[in-house]
Design a protein around this motif. Structure first.
Motif, PDB file in Angstrom:
ATOM      1  N   ILE A   8       0.833  -1.201   0.000  1.00 34.58           N
ATOM      2  CA  ILE A   8       0.000   0.000   0.000  1.00 34.58           C
ATOM      3  C   ILE A   8       0.872   1.258   0.000  1.00 34.58           C
ATOM      4  O   ILE A   8       0.609   2.221  -0.730  1.00 34.58           O
ATOM      5  N   LEU A   9       1.923   1.254   0.807  1.00 37.26           N
ATOM      6  CA  LEU A   9       2.835   2.396   0.817  1.00 37.26           C
ATOM      7  C   LEU A   9       3.440   2.622  -0.567  1.00 37.26           C
ATOM      8  O   LEU A   9       3.624   3.762  -1.003  1.00 37.26           O
ATOM      9  N   GLU A  10       3.716   1.515  -1.255  1.00 33.68           N
ATOM     10  CA  GLU A  10       4.258   1.598  -2.619  1.00 33.68           C
ATOM     11  C   GLU A  10       3.279   2.291  -3.551  1.00 33.68           C
ATOM     12  O   GLU A  10       3.656   3.201  -4.302  1.00 33.68           O
ATOM     13  N   THR A  11       2.020   1.873  -3.518  1.00 33.59           N
ATOM     14  CA  THR A  11       1.041   2.473  -4.428  1.00 33.59           C
ATOM     15  C   THR A  11       0.756   3.927  -4.073  1.00 33.59           C
ATOM     16  O   THR A  11       0.334   4.709  -4.934  1.00 33.59           O
ATOM     17  N   MET A  12       1.008   4.311  -2.819  1.00 37.33           N
ATOM     18  CA  MET A  12       0.826   5.698  -2.405  1.00 37.33           C
ATOM     19  C   MET A  12       2.038   6.559  -2.761  1.00 37.33           C
ATOM     20  O   MET A  12       2.038   7.764  -2.511  1.00 37.33           O
ATOM     21  N   GLY A  13       3.072   5.936  -3.322  1.00 33.06           N
ATOM     22  CA  GLY A  13       4.263   6.674  -3.714  1.00 33.06           C
ATOM     23  C   GLY A  13       5.215   6.963  -2.573  1.00 33.06           C
ATOM     24  O   GLY A  13       6.144   7.766  -2.730  1.00 33.06           O
ATOM     25  N   ARG A  14       5.015   6.296  -1.444  1.00 34.26           N
ATOM     26  CA  ARG A  14       5.882   6.517  -0.272  1.00 34.26           C
ATOM     27  C   ARG A  14       7.000   5.475  -0.311  1.00 34.26           C
ATOM     28  O   ARG A  14       7.059   4.538   0.479  1.00 34.26           O
ATOM     29  N   PHE A  15       7.890   5.647  -1.282  1.00 38.09           N
ATOM     30  CA  PHE A  15       8.876   4.626  -1.605  1.00 38.09           C
ATOM     31  C   PHE A  15       9.883   4.338  -0.484  1.00 38.09           C
ATOM     32  O   PHE A  15      10.206   3.169  -0.252  1.00 38.09           O
ATOM     33  N   PRO A  16      10.437   5.349   0.207  1.00 38.69           N
ATOM     34  CA  PRO A  16      11.384   5.016   1.276  1.00 38.69           C
ATOM     35  C   PRO A  16      10.761   4.155   2.372  1.00 38.69           C
ATOM     36  O   PRO A  16      11.387   3.191   2.847  1.00 38.69           O
ATOM     37  N   GLU A  17       9.515   4.463   2.769  1.00 36.15           N
ATOM     38  CA  GLU A  17       8.837   3.659   3.786  1.00 36.15           C
ATOM     39  C   GLU A  17       8.564   2.247   3.276  1.00 36.15           C
ATOM     40  O   GLU A  17       8.739   1.262   4.003  1.00 36.15           O
ATOM     41  N   ALA A  18       8.127   2.147   2.027  1.00 34.00           N
ATOM     42  CA  ALA A  18       7.853   0.830   1.444  1.00 34.00           C
ATOM     43  C   ALA A  18       9.131  -0.001   1.361  1.00 34.00           C
ATOM     44  O   ALA A  18       9.139  -1.196   1.705  1.00 34.00           O
ATOM     45  N   ASP A  19      10.218   0.618   0.923  1.00 34.03           N
ATOM     46  CA  ASP A  19      11.492  -0.084   0.797  1.00 34.03           C
ATOM     47  C   ASP A  19      11.929  -0.632   2.155  1.00 34.03           C
ATOM     48  O   ASP A  19      12.332  -1.794   2.278  1.00 34.03           O
ATOM     49  N   SER A  20      11.830   0.180   3.186  1.00 33.81           N
ATOM     50  CA  SER A  20      12.220  -0.243   4.531  1.00 33.81           C
ATOM     51  C   SER A  20      11.366  -1.416   5.005  1.00 33.81           C
ATOM     52  O   SER A  20      11.885  -2.395   5.568  1.00 33.81           O
ATOM     53  N   ALA A  21      10.057  -1.341   4.759  1.00 32.30           N
ATOM     54  CA  ALA A  21       9.155  -2.412   5.193  1.00 32.30           C
ATOM     55  C   ALA A  21       9.463  -3.711   4.450  1.00 32.30           C
ATOM     56  O   ALA A  21       9.537  -4.791   5.061  1.00 32.30           O
ATOM     57  N   TYR A  22       9.638  -3.632   3.147  1.00 34.90           N
ATOM     58  CA  TYR A  22       9.953  -4.831   2.368  1.00 34.90           C
ATOM     59  C   TYR A  22      11.256  -5.469   2.848  1.00 34.90           C
ATOM     60  O   TYR A  22      11.346  -6.700   2.999  1.00 34.90           O
ATOM     61  N   GLN A  23      12.276  -4.648   3.067  1.00 32.42           N
ATOM     62  CA  GLN A  23      13.562  -5.202   3.486  1.00 32.42           C
ATOM     63  C   GLN A  23      13.473  -5.859   4.857  1.00 32.42           C
ATOM     64  O   GLN A  23      14.131  -6.875   5.112  1.00 32.42           O
ATOM     65  N   THR A  24      12.649  -5.292   5.745  1.00 29.68           N
ATOM     66  CA  THR A  24      12.454  -5.916   7.053  1.00 29.68           C
ATOM     67  C   THR A  24      11.803  -7.283   6.911  1.00 29.68           C
ATOM     68  O   THR A  24      12.237  -8.276   7.524  1.00 29.68           O
ATOM     69  N   VAL A  25      10.753  -7.363   6.086  1.00 25.90           N
ATOM     70  CA  VAL A  25      10.067  -8.639   5.885  1.00 25.90           C
ATOM     71  C   VAL A  25      11.011  -9.662   5.255  1.00 25.90           C
ATOM     72  O   VAL A  25      11.050 -10.833   5.662  1.00 25.90           O
ATOM     73  N   LEU A  26      11.794  -9.252   4.262  1.00 22.91           N
ATOM     74  CA  LEU A  26      12.751 -10.161   3.632  1.00 22.91           C
ATOM     75  C   LEU A  26      13.772 -10.680   4.634  1.00 22.91           C
ATOM     76  O   LEU A  26      14.054 -11.890   4.692  1.00 22.91           O
ATOM     77  N   ARG A  27      14.315  -9.774   5.431  1.00 25.08           N
ATOM     78  CA  ARG A  27      15.352 -10.167   6.388  1.00 25.08           C
ATOM     79  C   ARG A  27      14.805 -11.157   7.426  1.00 25.08           C
ATOM     80  O   ARG A  27      15.417 -12.205   7.695  1.00 25.08           O
ATOM     81  N   VAL A  28      13.638 -10.848   7.994  1.00 23.09           N
ATOM     82  CA  VAL A  28      13.108 -11.687   9.069  1.00 23.09           C
ATOM     83  C   VAL A  28      12.557 -13.007   8.522  1.00 23.09           C
ATOM     84  O   VAL A  28      12.741 -14.063   9.137  1.00 23.09           O
ATOM     85  N   ARG A  29      11.902 -12.979   7.359  1.00 22.20           N
ATOM     86  CA  ARG A  29      11.397 -14.232   6.791  1.00 22.20           C
ATOM     87  C   ARG A  29      12.545 -15.162   6.408  1.00 22.20           C
ATOM     88  O   ARG A  29      12.436 -16.384   6.564  1.00 22.20           O
ATOM     89  N   ALA A  30      13.648 -14.613   5.896  1.00 20.47           N
ATOM     90  CA  ALA A  30      14.801 -15.451   5.583  1.00 20.47           C
ATOM     91  C   ALA A  30      15.348 -16.092   6.852  1.00 20.47           C
ATOM     92  O   ALA A  30      15.739 -17.266   6.852  1.00 20.47           O
ATOM     93  N   LYS A  31      15.335 -15.342   7.930  1.00 18.62           N
ATOM     94  CA  LYS A  31      15.830 -15.844   9.208  1.00 18.62           C
ATOM     95  C   LYS A  31      14.897 -16.903   9.795  1.00 18.62           C
ATOM     96  O   LYS A  31      15.352 -17.963  10.254  1.00 18.62           O
ATOM     97  N   VAL A  32      13.596 -16.647   9.765  1.00 19.81           N
ATOM     98  CA  VAL A  32      12.631 -17.511  10.454  1.00 19.81           C
ATOM     99  C   VAL A  32      12.201 -18.694   9.575  1.00 19.81           C
ATOM    100  O   VAL A  32      12.060 -19.817  10.060  1.00 19.81           O
ATOM    101  N   LEU A  33      11.988 -18.442   8.269  1.00 21.35           N
ATOM    102  CA  LEU A  33      11.439 -19.466   7.382  1.00 21.35           C
ATOM    103  C   LEU A  33      12.474 -20.089   6.454  1.00 21.35           C
ATOM    104  O   LEU A  33      12.272 -21.202   5.970  1.00 21.35           O
ATOM    105  N   GLY A  34      13.541 -19.368   6.184  1.00 17.59           N
ATOM    106  CA  GLY A  34      14.535 -19.839   5.228  1.00 17.59           C
ATOM    107  C   GLY A  34      14.326 -19.210   3.857  1.00 17.59           C
ATOM    108  O   GLY A  34      13.223 -18.786   3.512  1.00 17.59           O
TER     109      GLY A  34
END
Length: 242
Positions: free
Chosen positions: A50-76
């Protein structure tokens, strides 16, 4: 309930309402479940979109990177949920005009094809489409066409007839035809897919808004500024709906 309501509003294109309810859901999940719980990460990933579609790219980028980092850690790094986040991040990078990075993440998704992702998993066809769209923007039109065609064929083979994702693939193929300078074919396909997506998904939905942006791109490339401005304005009007 906040999460599900936000998803529904987001599907209708009501970005600001979805944003508020995703934030409410995240506050509850972080307090009750913690930052690394799968439900918290699911909400954060949806909120990033949603942040992406609203054009709030820095916030979206930060959120995506957090999800990627933690999912890689927890799920592989081969888990389907991690693959889906990789695709969503690739989509974000493409919208942020970073096609080379988008192609890199799309290829990482497709590297799991036949491993943790069966051929029928939606991330496979979607990853192909994302890679094709990124390659179009990198002037690799022939390679882009091969990926986009395979993605469209896979969706037609695995989804029910008339499914909106099939028409979304047709819209993406229409965009490819613009890059290939096949303007008349692109016009015919984009107008048809727009009508079908409008009937299935509604005025303010993302597939309709994306297709309108593609029509504006088409007419701009074709030299018809009047039609380009009309479709751009229709896309903007839909994006501003409540």
């Amino acid at each position: 309930a906040h999460h599900n309501y936000a998803i529904a509003e987001g599907d209708l294109g009501h970005d600001s309402i979805a944003d508020a309810h995703f934030r409410a859901a995240l506050a509850l999940e972080r307090r009750g479940l913690g930052d690394e719980h799968p439900l918290t990460l699911s909400t954060l990933g949806s909120h990033a979109a949603i942040l992406e579609t609203m054009g709030r790219f820095p916030e979206a980028d930060s959120a995506y990177q957090t999800v990627l980092r933690v999912r890689a850690k927890v799920l592989g790094s081969e888990h389907p949920e991690y693959a889906w986040t990789m695709f969503n991040y690739a989509d974000f990078l493409l919208r942020a005009d970073r096609p080379a990075d988008a192609a890199l993440w799309a290829r990482r998704v497709l590297a799991l094809r036949g491993k943790s992702l069966p051929e029928t998993h939606p991330a496979v066809a979607t990853g192909m489409q994302m890679l094709g769209r990124a390659l179009d923007r990198m002037d690799s039109t022939d390679a882009a066409g091969r990926w986009l065609r395979e993605s469209m064929q896979l969706r037609r083979a695995t989804l029910p007839e008339g499914h909106w994702l099939v028409h979304s693939s047709e819209s993406a193929w229409g965009e490819h035809l613009i890059y290939a300078k096949r303007y008349a074919e692109a016009e015919q396909l984009l107008l048809a897919s727009h009508a079908k997506l409008l009937a299935l998904r509604g005025e303010a939905s993302y597939p309709v808004r994306d297709t309108r942006a593609r029509l504006a791109h088409l007419y701009s490339a074709w030299g018809d500024t009047t039609k380009a401005e009309r479709w751009a304005k229709e896309g903007e009007a839909a994006a501003k709906s409540p």
